[in-house]
Design a protein around this motif. Structure first.
Motif, PDB file in Angstrom:
ATOM      1  N   VAL A 158       2.959   7.736 -11.519  1.00 50.64           N
ATOM      2  CA  VAL A 158       3.345   6.602 -12.226  1.00 50.64           C
ATOM      3  C   VAL A 158       2.405   5.313 -11.868  1.00 50.64           C
ATOM      4  CG1 VAL A 158       5.404   5.100 -11.942  1.00 50.64           C
ATOM      5  CG2 VAL A 158       5.665   7.416 -11.869  1.00 50.64           C
ATOM      6  N   PRO A 159       1.965   4.703 -12.997  1.00 50.07           N
ATOM      7  CA  PRO A 159       1.303   3.344 -12.559  1.00 50.07           C
ATOM      8  C   PRO A 159       2.084   2.491 -11.719  1.00 50.07           C
ATOM      9  CG  PRO A 159       1.038   4.008 -14.909  1.00 50.07           C
ATOM     10  CD  PRO A 159       2.240   5.042 -14.436  1.00 50.07           C
ATOM     11  N   PRO A 160       1.577   1.981 -10.608  1.00 49.28           N
ATOM     12  CA  PRO A 160       2.206   1.121  -9.800  1.00 49.28           C
ATOM     13  C   PRO A 160       2.911  -0.393 -10.362  1.00 49.28           C
ATOM     14  CG  PRO A 160       0.132   1.928  -8.696  1.00 49.28           C
ATOM     15  CD  PRO A 160       0.297   2.172 -10.194  1.00 49.28           C
ATOM     16  N   THR A 161       2.232  -0.607 -11.524  1.00 52.06           N
ATOM     17  CA  THR A 161       2.651  -1.882 -12.165  1.00 52.06           C
ATOM     18  C   THR A 161       3.452  -1.557 -13.224  1.00 52.06           C
ATOM     19  OG1 THR A 161       0.700  -1.913 -13.394  1.00 52.06           O
ATOM     20  CG2 THR A 161       0.604  -3.281 -11.399  1.00 52.06           C
ATOM     21  N   ASP A 162       4.091  -0.583 -13.579  1.00 52.57           N
ATOM     22  CA  ASP A 162       5.005  -0.319 -14.392  1.00 52.57           C
ATOM     23  C   ASP A 162       6.411  -0.940 -14.086  1.00 52.57           C
ATOM     24  OD1 ASP A 162       3.304   0.840 -16.362  1.00 52.57           O
ATOM     25  OD2 ASP A 162       4.274   2.929 -16.500  1.00 52.57           O
ATOM     26  N   ASP A 163       7.291  -1.418 -14.880  1.00 51.47           N
ATOM     27  CA  ASP A 163       8.461  -1.804 -14.714  1.00 51.47           C
ATOM     28  C   ASP A 163       8.095  -2.880 -13.664  1.00 51.47           C
ATOM     29  OD1 ASP A 163       9.771   0.142 -16.072  1.00 51.47           O
ATOM     30  OD2 ASP A 163       9.974   1.675 -14.224  1.00 51.47           O
ATOM     31  N   MET A 164       7.238  -3.907 -13.948  1.00 52.64           N
ATOM     32  CA  MET A 164       7.008  -4.919 -13.014  1.00 52.64           C
ATOM     33  C   MET A 164       6.753  -4.403 -11.608  1.00 52.64           C
ATOM     34  SD  MET A 164       8.940  -7.628 -15.561  1.00 52.64           S
ATOM     35  CE  MET A 164       9.945  -8.351 -13.967  1.00 52.64           C
ATOM     36  N   GLY A 165       6.515  -3.383 -11.167  1.00 58.36           N
ATOM     37  CA  GLY A 165       6.393  -3.154  -9.807  1.00 58.36           C
ATOM     38  C   GLY A 165       7.650  -2.662  -9.121  1.00 58.36           C
ATOM     39  N   LEU A 166       8.896  -2.393  -9.871  1.00 58.29           N
ATOM     40  CA  LEU A 166      10.014  -2.254  -9.489  1.00 58.29           C
ATOM     41  C   LEU A 166      10.069  -0.658  -8.694  1.00 58.29           C
ATOM     42  CD1 LEU A 166      12.550  -3.779 -11.848  1.00 58.29           C
ATOM     43  CD2 LEU A 166      11.817  -4.654  -9.626  1.00 58.29           C
TER      44      LEU A 166
ATOM     45  N   TRP B 118       0.823  -1.310  -0.042  1.00 55.47           N
ATOM     46  CA  TRP B 118       0.048   0.127   0.055  1.00 55.47           C
ATOM     47  C   TRP B 118       0.745   1.174   0.148  1.00 55.47           C
ATOM     48  CZ3 TRP B 118      -0.872   3.894   3.735  1.00 55.47           C
ATOM     49  CH2 TRP B 118      -1.572   4.800   3.446  1.00 55.47           C
ATOM     50  N   PRO B 119       1.777   1.324   0.927  1.00 56.63           N
ATOM     51  CA  PRO B 119       2.667   2.810   0.571  1.00 56.63           C
ATOM     52  C   PRO B 119       3.197   2.875  -0.425  1.00 56.63           C
ATOM     53  CG  PRO B 119       3.290   1.450   2.612  1.00 56.63           C
ATOM     54  CD  PRO B 119       2.402   0.545   1.919  1.00 56.63           C
ATOM     55  N   GLY B 120       3.742   1.925  -1.078  1.00 58.72           N
ATOM     56  CA  GLY B 120       4.309   2.236  -2.608  1.00 58.72           C
ATOM     57  C   GLY B 120       3.537   2.448  -3.577  1.00 58.72           C
ATOM     58  N   THR B 121       2.350   1.714  -3.446  1.00 58.06           N
ATOM     59  CA  THR B 121       1.277   2.043  -4.185  1.00 58.06           C
ATOM     60  C   THR B 121       0.711   3.708  -4.466  1.00 58.06           C
ATOM     61  OG1 THR B 121       0.633  -0.369  -4.288  1.00 58.06           O
ATOM     62  CG2 THR B 121      -0.951   1.399  -5.133  1.00 58.06           C
ATOM     63  N   LYS B 122       0.497   4.019  -2.920  1.00 59.25           N
ATOM     64  CA  LYS B 122       0.068   5.229  -2.965  1.00 59.25           C
ATOM     65  C   LYS B 122       0.960   6.400  -3.239  1.00 59.25           C
ATOM     66  CE  LYS B 122      -4.178   4.338  -1.403  1.00 59.25           C
ATOM     67  NZ  LYS B 122      -5.089   4.940  -2.408  1.00 59.25           N
ATOM     68  N   ILE B 123       2.248   6.255  -3.255  1.00 53.47           N
ATOM     69  CA  ILE B 123       3.263   7.167  -3.585  1.00 53.47           C
ATOM     70  C   ILE B 123       3.481   7.233  -5.116  1.00 53.47           C
ATOM     71  CG2 ILE B 123       5.796   7.425  -3.853  1.00 53.47           C
ATOM     72  CD1 ILE B 123       5.938   6.515  -0.896  1.00 53.47           C
ATOM     73  N   CYS B 124       3.505   5.966  -5.699  1.00 50.46           N
ATOM     74  CA  CYS B 124       3.166   5.930  -7.174  1.00 50.46           C
ATOM     75  C   CYS B 124       2.144   6.578  -7.857  1.00 50.46           C
ATOM     76  CB  CYS B 124       3.188   4.404  -7.658  1.00 50.46           C
ATOM     77  SG  CYS B 124       5.041   3.958  -7.559  1.00 50.46           S
ATOM     78  N   GLN B 125       1.036   6.465  -7.142  1.00 47.77           N
ATOM     79  CA  GLN B 125      -0.223   7.171  -7.654  1.00 47.77           C
ATOM     80  C   GLN B 125      -0.254   8.636  -7.481  1.00 47.77           C
ATOM     81  OE1 GLN B 125      -3.449   5.429  -5.540  1.00 47.77           O
ATOM     82  NE2 GLN B 125      -3.505   3.670  -6.957  1.00 47.77           N
TER      83      GLN B 125
END
Length: 57
Positions: A27-35, A16-23
């Protein structure tokens, strides 16, 4: 309609923290296979858990 398993729910909570920062950054959270999301998660958890480890030890 798919039902999320317990493992998927736990993964969503941990990511969740990384997803919210990407949003926030647009940046779509699943780009670059989630790296990118994984990098943000590692930084967040490092800053949170490392002091806890130091206090315990």
């Amino acid at each position: 309609m798919s039902v999320a398993s317990t493992a998927e729910k736990v993964a969503d909570i941990l990511l969740w923290p990384g997803t919210k920062i990407c949003q926030y950054l647009g940046v779509p959270p699943t780009d670059d296979m989630g790296l990118i999301r994984s990098m943000f998660n590692m930084l967040i958890y490092l800053c949170v858990l490392l002091p806890i480890v130091w206090i315990v030890l």
